[in-house]
Scaffold this motif. Structure first.
Motif, PDB file in Angstrom:
ATOM      1  N   UNK A   1       3.903   5.218 -17.897  1.00 53.06           N
ATOM      2  CA  UNK A   1       3.459   5.773 -18.699  1.00 53.06           C
ATOM      3  C   UNK A   1       3.085   7.421 -18.279  1.00 53.06           C
ATOM      4  N   UNK A   2       2.074   8.227 -17.682  1.00 53.79           N
ATOM      5  CA  UNK A   2       1.943   9.547 -17.452  1.00 53.79           C
ATOM      6  C   UNK A   2       1.068   9.291 -16.747  1.00 53.79           C
ATOM      7  N   UNK A   3       0.551  10.723 -16.147  1.00 56.22           N
ATOM      8  CA  UNK A   3       0.128  11.281 -14.249  1.00 56.22           C
ATOM      9  C   UNK A   3      -0.910  10.621 -14.109  1.00 56.22           C
ATOM     10  N   UNK A   4      -1.654  10.136 -15.711  1.00 60.13           N
ATOM     11  CA  UNK A   4      -3.269   9.983 -15.449  1.00 60.13           C
ATOM     12  C   UNK A   4      -3.405   8.563 -15.060  1.00 60.13           C
ATOM     13  N   UNK A   5      -2.005   7.310 -15.399  1.00 60.53           N
ATOM     14  CA  UNK A   5      -2.313   5.896 -15.166  1.00 60.53           C
ATOM     15  C   UNK A   5      -1.825   5.333 -13.831  1.00 60.53           C
ATOM     16  N   UNK A   6      -0.441   6.900 -13.509  1.00 57.80           N
ATOM     17  CA  UNK A   6      -0.163   6.419 -12.212  1.00 57.80           C
ATOM     18  C   UNK A   6      -1.397   6.668 -10.993  1.00 57.80           C
ATOM     19  N   UNK A   7      -2.326   8.095 -11.259  1.00 60.69           N
ATOM     20  CA  UNK A   7      -2.879   8.061 -10.684  1.00 60.69           C
ATOM     21  C   UNK A   7      -4.249   7.093 -10.101  1.00 60.69           C
ATOM     22  N   UNK A   8      -4.488   6.560 -11.538  1.00 58.70           N
ATOM     23  CA  UNK A   8      -5.167   5.571 -11.084  1.00 58.70           C
ATOM     24  C   UNK A   8      -4.403   4.461 -10.805  1.00 58.70           C
ATOM     25  N   UNK A   9      -3.376   4.145 -10.423  1.00 55.42           N
ATOM     26  CA  UNK A   9      -2.661   2.987  -9.976  1.00 55.42           C
ATOM     27  C   UNK A   9      -2.705   3.286  -8.428  1.00 55.42           C
ATOM     28  N   UNK A  10      -2.932   4.806  -8.394  1.00 54.48           N
ATOM     29  CA  UNK A  10      -2.928   5.046  -6.341  1.00 54.48           C
ATOM     30  C   UNK A  10      -4.072   4.816  -6.273  1.00 54.48           C
TER      31      UNK A  10
ATOM     32  N   UNK B   1       0.774  -1.356   0.013  1.00 53.56           N
ATOM     33  CA  UNK B   1      -0.433   0.044  -0.025  1.00 53.56           C
ATOM     34  C   UNK B   1       0.901   1.143   0.173  1.00 53.56           C
ATOM     35  N   UNK B   2       1.444   1.451   0.944  1.00 51.51           N
ATOM     36  CA  UNK B   2       2.904   1.611   0.582  1.00 51.51           C
ATOM     37  C   UNK B   2       3.634   2.647  -0.526  1.00 51.51           C
ATOM     38  N   UNK B   3       3.831   0.896  -0.952  1.00 54.55           N
ATOM     39  CA  UNK B   3       4.547   1.552  -1.893  1.00 54.55           C
ATOM     40  C   UNK B   3       3.140   2.758  -2.926  1.00 54.55           C
ATOM     41  N   UNK B   4       2.571   1.775  -3.647  1.00 52.45           N
ATOM     42  CA  UNK B   4       1.633   2.286  -4.568  1.00 52.45           C
ATOM     43  C   UNK B   4       1.007   3.350  -4.498  1.00 52.45           C
ATOM     44  N   UNK B   5       1.147   4.047  -2.722  1.00 55.79           N
ATOM     45  CA  UNK B   5       0.995   5.568  -2.654  1.00 55.79           C
ATOM     46  C   UNK B   5       1.966   6.390  -2.811  1.00 55.79           C
ATOM     47  N   UNK B   6       3.109   6.108  -3.268  1.00 55.36           N
ATOM     48  CA  UNK B   6       4.643   6.838  -3.210  1.00 55.36           C
ATOM     49  C   UNK B   6       4.727   6.664  -4.820  1.00 55.36           C
ATOM     50  N   UNK B   7       3.721   5.334  -5.786  1.00 51.47           N
ATOM     51  CA  UNK B   7       4.213   5.805  -7.332  1.00 51.47           C
ATOM     52  C   UNK B   7       3.498   6.523  -7.882  1.00 51.47           C
ATOM     53  N   UNK B   8       2.340   7.606  -7.123  1.00 49.89           N
ATOM     54  CA  UNK B   8       1.994   8.913  -7.739  1.00 49.89           C
ATOM     55  C   UNK B   8       3.256   9.333  -8.472  1.00 49.89           C
TER      56      UNK B   8
END
Length: 107
Positions: free
Chosen positions: A95-104, A82-89
């Motif tokens: 790819x781009x910030x939209x995909x990273x935001x979806x992952x977080x 959970x912490x790794x996914x949170x810092x992934x943003x």
């Protein structure tokens, strides 16, 4: 709308939102680790007399310590993911910030 309480929403600030989020998080963390008022939680699995060990009491391969350690490893591993996914943003990976935001959003 019945009591027209939405007029008080202008007094809700970001600080209020953070306080409620902190309270909800504290409730979930205490409940997962082990509340002193209930027999459920990771801490209680380390007690040999816990009722979750009763079903496997007659099996010679069963170890309550191994079960408790596995529960602890799963708890810490889930928290780490959970912490790794949170810092992934804010990382430059993917790819781009939209995909990273979806992952977080799953963190």
């Amino acid at each position: 709308a019945f009591f027209d309480l939405n007029k008080f929403m202008k007094y809700a600030t970001r600080f209020t939102d953070e306080v409620f989020a902190l309270l909800i998080s504290a409730i979930f963390i205490i409940d997962a680790l082990g509340s002193p008022f209930s027999p459920v939680g990771v801490y209680h699995y380390f007690a040999e007399s816990h009722k979750s060990h009763d079903n496997y009491e007659m099996e010679e391969d069963y170890s309550y310590v191994a079960t408790a350690l596995l529960s602890l490893v799963l708890t810490l591993g889930t928290t780490g993911v959970a912490f790794k996914l949170r810092s992934f943003k804010f990382s430059p990976f993917c790819c781009n910030s939209g995909i990273r935001s979806s992952i977080t959003d799953f963190a």
